[in-house]
Structures are given as structure tokens and as C-alpha cells.
Motif scaffolding. Structure first.
Motif, PDB file in Angstrom:
ATOM      1  N   PRO A  92      14.162  12.560 -17.080  1.00 15.43           N
ATOM      2  CA  PRO A  92      14.077  11.768 -15.851  1.00 15.43           C
ATOM      3  C   PRO A  92      12.849  12.128 -15.025  1.00 15.43           C
ATOM      4  CG  PRO A  92      15.639  13.539 -15.566  1.00 15.43           C
ATOM      5  CD  PRO A  92      15.201  13.604 -17.008  1.00 15.43           C
ATOM      6  N   GLY A  93      12.573  11.324 -13.979  1.00 14.58           N
ATOM      7  CA  GLY A  93      11.384  11.518 -13.169  1.00 14.58           C
ATOM      8  C   GLY A  93      11.396  12.838 -12.418  1.00 14.58           C
ATOM      9  N   ARG A  94      10.230  13.464 -12.291  1.00 15.77           N
ATOM     10  CA  ARG A  94      10.143  14.786 -11.680  1.00 15.77           C
ATOM     11  C   ARG A  94       9.616  14.761 -10.247  1.00 15.77           C
ATOM     12  NH1 ARG A  94       7.772  18.970 -16.238  1.00 15.77           N
ATOM     13  NH2 ARG A  94       9.463  18.762 -17.752  1.00 15.77           N
ATOM     14  N   ILE A  95       8.572  13.993  -9.977  1.00 18.06           N
ATOM     15  CA  ILE A  95       7.889  14.054  -8.676  1.00 18.06           C
ATOM     16  C   ILE A  95       7.948  12.686  -7.994  1.00 18.06           C
ATOM     17  CG2 ILE A  95       5.738  14.613  -7.480  1.00 18.06           C
ATOM     18  CD1 ILE A  95       4.885  16.213  -9.939  1.00 18.06           C
ATOM     19  N   TRP A  96       8.361  12.688  -6.732  1.00 15.80           N
ATOM     20  CA  TRP A  96       8.416  11.461  -5.937  1.00 15.80           C
ATOM     21  C   TRP A  96       7.784  11.797  -4.581  1.00 15.80           C
ATOM     22  CZ3 TRP A  96      13.526   8.156  -5.203  1.00 15.80           C
ATOM     23  CH2 TRP A  96      13.163   6.833  -4.900  1.00 15.80           C
ATOM     24  N   VAL A  97       6.611  11.240  -4.321  1.00 15.09           N
ATOM     25  CA  VAL A  97       5.897  11.483  -3.065  1.00 15.09           C
ATOM     26  C   VAL A  97       6.168  10.328  -2.112  1.00 15.09           C
ATOM     27  CG1 VAL A  97       3.661  11.926  -1.980  1.00 15.09           C
ATOM     28  CG2 VAL A  97       4.094  12.701  -4.334  1.00 15.09           C
ATOM     29  N   LYS A  98       6.631  10.665  -0.895  1.00 15.29           N
ATOM     30  CA  LYS A  98       6.956   9.655   0.113  1.00 15.29           C
ATOM     31  C   LYS A  98       6.218   9.993   1.402  1.00 15.29           C
ATOM     32  CE  LYS A  98      11.643   8.767  -1.625  1.00 15.29           C
ATOM     33  NZ  LYS A  98      11.726   7.311  -1.459  1.00 15.29           N
ATOM     34  N   TRP A  99       5.704   8.979   2.101  1.00 12.91           N
ATOM     35  CA  TRP A  99       4.988   9.231   3.348  1.00 12.91           C
ATOM     36  C   TRP A  99       5.169   8.080   4.325  1.00 12.91           C
ATOM     37  CZ3 TRP A  99       2.749   7.938  -1.289  1.00 12.91           C
ATOM     38  CH2 TRP A  99       1.981   6.774  -1.322  1.00 12.91           C
ATOM     39  N   ASP A 100       4.954   8.402   5.594  1.00  7.65           N
ATOM     40  CA  ASP A 100       5.017   7.424   6.674  1.00  7.65           C
ATOM     41  C   ASP A 100       3.678   6.689   6.719  1.00  7.65           C
ATOM     42  OD1 ASP A 100       5.228   5.962   8.993  1.00  7.65           O
ATOM     43  OD2 ASP A 100       5.951   7.624  10.228  1.00  7.65           O
ATOM     44  N   ALA A 101       3.665   5.447   6.282  1.00 13.35           N
ATOM     45  CA  ALA A 101       2.420   4.686   6.192  1.00 13.35           C
ATOM     46  C   ALA A 101       1.800   4.410   7.547  1.00 13.35           C
ATOM     47  CB  ALA A 101       2.665   3.369   5.459  1.00 13.35           C
ATOM     48  N   ALA A 102       2.582   4.520   8.604  1.00 14.62           N
ATOM     49  CA  ALA A 102       2.029   4.317   9.945  1.00 14.62           C
ATOM     50  C   ALA A 102       1.225   5.526  10.412  1.00 14.62           C
ATOM     51  CB  ALA A 102       3.160   4.021  10.936  1.00 14.62           C
ATOM     52  N   GLN A 103       1.389   6.672   9.747  1.00 18.14           N
ATOM     53  CA  GLN A 103       0.722   7.902  10.163  1.00 18.14           C
ATOM     54  C   GLN A 103      -0.372   8.360   9.201  1.00 18.14           C
ATOM     55  OE1 GLN A 103       1.376   9.532  13.048  1.00 18.14           O
ATOM     56  NE2 GLN A 103       2.873   7.967  13.617  1.00 18.14           N
ATOM     57  N   MET A 104      -0.220   8.063   7.922  1.00 21.40           N
ATOM     58  CA  MET A 104      -1.181   8.540   6.932  1.00 21.40           C
ATOM     59  C   MET A 104      -1.081   7.700   5.672  1.00 21.40           C
ATOM     60  SD  MET A 104       0.614  11.981   5.393  1.00 21.40           S
ATOM     61  CE  MET A 104       0.199  12.953   6.810  1.00 21.40           C
ATOM     62  N   SER A 105      -2.010   7.948   4.761  1.00 13.24           N
ATOM     63  CA  SER A 105      -1.973   7.284   3.460  1.00 13.24           C
ATOM     64  C   SER A 105      -2.223   8.306   2.357  1.00 13.24           C
ATOM     65  CB  SER A 105      -3.026   6.171   3.391  1.00 13.24           C
ATOM     66  OG  SER A 105      -4.338   6.714   3.416  1.00 13.24           O
ATOM     67  N   TYR A 106      -1.645   8.028   1.208  1.00 16.84           N
ATOM     68  CA  TYR A 106      -1.852   8.865   0.030  1.00 16.84           C
ATOM     69  C   TYR A 106      -2.159   7.949  -1.141  1.00 16.84           C
ATOM     70  CZ  TYR A 106      -1.019  12.349  -3.638  1.00 16.84           C
ATOM     71  OH  TYR A 106      -1.167  13.185  -4.719  1.00 16.84           O
TER      72      TYR A 106
END
Length: 480
Positions: A73-87
Motif C-alpha cells: 500500500p501507499g507509504r507517503i501522503w503529503v498534505k498542505w494548506d494551499a492558501a498558505q503555501m504550495s508544494y
């Protein structure tokens, strides 16, 4: 201006709604704007389900990326607040997601999120991928996550000790990539096997940075928070932009290569004595310090700028010689430029070595890049990031200063004990009579010179910023 907090956490499965809740609690407590969920154990089909994605979202304006296509199964899930930053991810594998973080007007930086495999052979692929990425990076870079290995024997308590080969795995990668440990606060061990009969604690999770990251965020650190809902601890990055502060005076050895320095020194110490010898000496030092601060060669930037100009002149001289190799003027200019360049490069290396205090690099190649990294790493470590006090955890400089002052006021201004004069203090060992005269005798000039000239030239400077070498070497001709 500070970077919004960023977290990395091995939650051991993100399907469970309880794990989603504890991640939201962590985000709320630390005001986190980007979180890297490790060992998520999410299938690719689950992510495509809109209800699943909605119920597992952590931010109101959430964007995310994952490496579920590389591992099951999937190992890494990156989540961020798009109103504050971008990745913006640019590379992913079964153990890694690498991309660029942008936050408003702050300098962008690369962030690599790691969830390393359990087997050493599989981790070799991770190290190779990261080394390939590092060869093209000239910007700030941070690597964070669960490395599933550790650097030193002291980073593991309990269980079977690892051999030196296994311990050298992460150290070798860090040396080759130019990364170093970011300073941390909070817990030391980041993983616990949750057993009371045969407990094992290991530092498996960490954050690594390059020198460019410490240039942009010299006061950065990460907090190892407490265990909650997982056998791993969460890591929370805190970083602020570099703010130029007034640096204290520190004597630089390369100043002695300039004639102007000796003229200032002679002028400062030729003044007639108008006070006691020690007061006159400090007055001379204070006068010399003020005159040095007003000179262009006071800053180490003067050396680096001169080196750049001389390198350009050096290239121009070589070009002239290619056209007319026997021209005496061209050859004379070339020789003078080479001599000046060697002088300034020697001065630059002297300053970097002095700052780094790398005595063991006195022989071998002059690796200025390594010395730079050593300076920045020490500055990053030698700062109090947080302070635990009776009123709670303090993080601001002003709050910590007040707490420390109050602590020592209480410690050294304790109330007078009751019946202070009633104590019967027995007489202990007394100074022999034949030594009393030598203890109160006047200090001679020979004794002063003996102490000064016996000092280590590369020792730490005094409160006035002058090293012992300034007294023992540079002032020898002015002594008495």
C-alpha cells in the motif's frame, strides 16, 4: 517573518478515522500548514474515491500528493494548506517524494520526504536517488521523515547493538550529500516498540539540511513531540528568515597581513599613559577596536570580494599572455596578480579556519566548503530554541531572557538565613605561613608575559573580542 510549521509523522496507517483525528489535533496545536503522513497504508483506489478523500482531508483548502503509484500500500501522503503555501513534487519513488516548497515572498526550498524501507539493500536505492538529486541542487534543501536507521550507537537503547557497517550507512550518505542534522528540541528517541518486558527506543526519524538551508533559516530547528496514537513521534519544523544582527567584535588573524592594521596598532599604543597600566591598556584596545571597525578590510566580505576581482584580473592576464607571451608588462602583471591572489586566498582560508576551529584539518586539503558547513552547523546547534520554566514552555528570546534573569535573581538573592551569626563554623585547613607572602606579592611583568605568551593562539577570544594570539604575537613589539 517565519516559515509556517511543517510536520512529518509516521502514523502507522491513515485509514483509521482515529489517526485522522490525531493528525488534526496535531495541526491545531502547532498551527501546521503542511504535514507529511508516513506509512499511510492507503491504496490507490481509495484515493480516487471522493468521499474517502474528503473524510481524510486535514486542511480546509487542501492540496496533496502521494507516492501510492510506486508502492502498495501507499507509504507517503503529503498534505498542505494551499492558501498558505504550495508544494510542487518533481520526483517520487517507493521511498521518497521530492519537490519545491513556496511560501509567499520567502525563499523557496526543496523538501524531500522519506519513508525508508526496512531492508538495507532496499535503502541503497533511496540513498542513490537522494544523491542524484543533490548533485543538481544549489538551493536550500531539507530531508525529513523516517529513515529506518540511525547514525550513532547512542541513538538506540535496548535490543541488539548494530555493527559499525550498519551504523555507517546513514553517516556515509550524509557525508556524500553534504547534509547535516538540524538541531532539535523535545524527545530524543523517536520510536518505541511499545513493550514493557524488552523495551527498545531508537532515533529513527530526523530532519537533515544542507548549508544553503541554514543560510536562509539559520535559527531553524525541529521539535520531537510526544507519542500519541503511534509508535513514532511527530517532527515539527520551525524556521524563521535570517535577520542580520549586530555582530560582536572579534579579532581576525588576516588583518595582520595589511600594513594599515599595523599603523593603527602602533598609533593606538603610542599614546602617553594617563592612567594605571591596565586601564591604559584597555583604553588602547578600545581605541584600536573603534578604528578597525571603520576600515573596509574589517569585514570578511572584503576578502571574498577582492578574491573575485583578482580572479577576473587573473583571467584577463592569462588572455593577454596568450596573445603576446613574451611581453614583459603582461608577465609582470600576471606575477603580481598571482601573488595578490595567493595572499588573499591565504587570508580567506585563515578566517574560515579560525571561525570553524577545525584544528584537525591543519593537514590535508583545504576544504573550505566543509569548514563553512561546520560553522553554520555549530551556530545552529549553539542556540537555545526552547526553555522549560515553571510557567510553561518558552520559545521567544524575550520570554527566555526574563525567565533566566528571574531564575538567577531567586538563586543568588535568597533571604538571609535565620540566626546567621549563630553558626559554629570549624576552622579548616589554613594557608601555610611561608606561602602567604607569595599570594599577596605584586605580579611582575615577567609573570604577565609568561602567561600571555604561553597561551594557545587559537583559543576562544575574550569578552573584548581579542584572541590570545593578538597579545602573544601581534603585540610583542609593543609590550612594555
Amino acid at each position: 517573518m517565519s516559515l509556517p510549521p511543517i510536520a512529518a509523522w509516521n502514523v502507522r496507517g491513515f485509514n483509521n478515522p482515529i489517526k485522522v483525528k490525531i493528525c488534526k489535533d496535531l495541526i491545531a496545536v502547532h498551527n501546521i500548514k503542511l504535514i507529511c503522513v508516513l506509512e499511510a497504508k492507503i491504496s490507490r483506489s481509495s484515493v480516487s474515491d471522493s468521499w474517502f478523500s474528503f473524510s481524510h482531508s486535514l486542511f480546509e483548502n487542501e492540496n496533496c500528493c502521494d507516492n501510492f503509484g510506486h508502492s502498495t500500500p501507499g507509504r507517503i501522503w503529503v498534505k498542505w494548506d494551499a492558501a498558505q503555501m504550495s508544494y510542487t513534487p518533481s520526483f517520487s519513488s517507493s521511498q521518497l517524494i521530492h519537490g519545491l516548497v513556496c511560501v509567499g515572498s520567502m525563499p523557496p526550498f526543496y523538501m524531500s520526504v522519506v519513508y525508508a524501507a526496512n531492508m538495507i539493500e532496499e535503502r541503497k536505492v533511496l540513498w542513490k536517488d537522494l544523491l542524484d538529486l543533490s548533485s543538481n541542487l544549489d538551493m536550500p534543501w531539507i530531508v525529513m521523515g523516517d529513515f529506518n536507521c540511525f547514525r550513532f550507537a547512542g541513538e538506540k537503547a535496548g535490543g541488539i547493538p548494530l555493527n559499525n557497517e550498519r551504523l555507517g550507512e546513514l553517516n556515509s550518505f550524509m557525508f556524500e550529500s553534504g547534509l547535516q542534522d538540524l538541531s532539535s528540541v523535545g524527545l530524543f528517541y523517536t520510536w518505541f516498540n511499545q513493550r514493557s518486558d524488552s523495551p527498545i527506543h531508537i532515533k529513527l526519524d530526523r530532519m537533515l539540511v544542507n548549508s544553503a538551508f541554514l543560510d536562509a533559516f539559520p535559527s531553524a530547528f525541529y521539535k520531537v513531540d510526544s507519542f500519541s496514537g503511534s509508535d513514532h513521534t511527530p517532527l515539527i519544523l520551525n524556521a524563521a528568515l535570517f535577520r542580520k544582527s549586530i555582530s560582536r567584535f572579534m579579532f581576525k588573524d588576516f588583518w595582520t597581513k595589511f600594513d594599515d592594521f599595523w599603523e593603527l596598532t602602533q598609533r593606538a599604543f603610542e599614546r602617553p599613559m594617563s592612567a594605571s597600566p591596565i586601564a591604559h591598556f584597555y583604553d588602547c584596545l578600545r581605541d584600536l577596536k573603534g578604528n578597525i571597525r571603520r576600515r573596509s578590510w574589517n569585514s570578511s566580505n572584503f576578502i571574498s570580494n577582492c578574491i573575485l576581482e583578482l580572479k577576473n584580473s587573473h583571467a584577463a592576464c592569462i588572455s593577454d599572455l596568450q596573445r603576446d607571451p613574451l611581453n614583459p608588462i603582461f608577465n609582470l602583471n600576471f606575477k603580481a596578480t598571482c601573488d595578490k591572489l595567493a595572499l588573499f586566498q591565504s587570508a580567506w582560508y585563515s578566517w574560515i579556519s579560525q571561525r570553524a576551529k577545525a584544528y584537525w584539518l591543519s593537514q590535508g586539503e583545504d576544504d573550505l566548503g566543509f569548514l563553512y558547513a561546520k560553522i553554520k552547523s555549530r551556530k545552529n546547534r549553539n542556540v537555545i530554541k526552547e526553555l522549560s520554566s515553571p510557567t510553561g514552555l518558552l520559545s521567544s528570546h524575550a520570554d527566555m531572557a526574563v525567565a533566566l534573569i528571574n531564575h538567577f535573581k531567586t538563586l543568588f538573592n535568597a533571604p538571609t538565613p535565620i540566626l546567621e551569626n549563630s553558626f559554629n563554623i570549624p576552622v579548616g585547613k589554613m594557608i601555610p605561613v611561608h606561602l602567604i607572602d607569595s599570594l599577596v606579592a605584586q605580579v611582575t611583568d615577567a609573570e604577565i608575559k609568561g602567561v600571555v605568551f604561553a597561551g594557545v593562539a587559537s583559543s576562544t577570544p575574550g569578552p573584548d573580542g581579542f584572541f590570545i594570539c593578538f597579545l602573544s604575537e601581534n603585540l610583542a613589539s609593543f609590550w612594555l
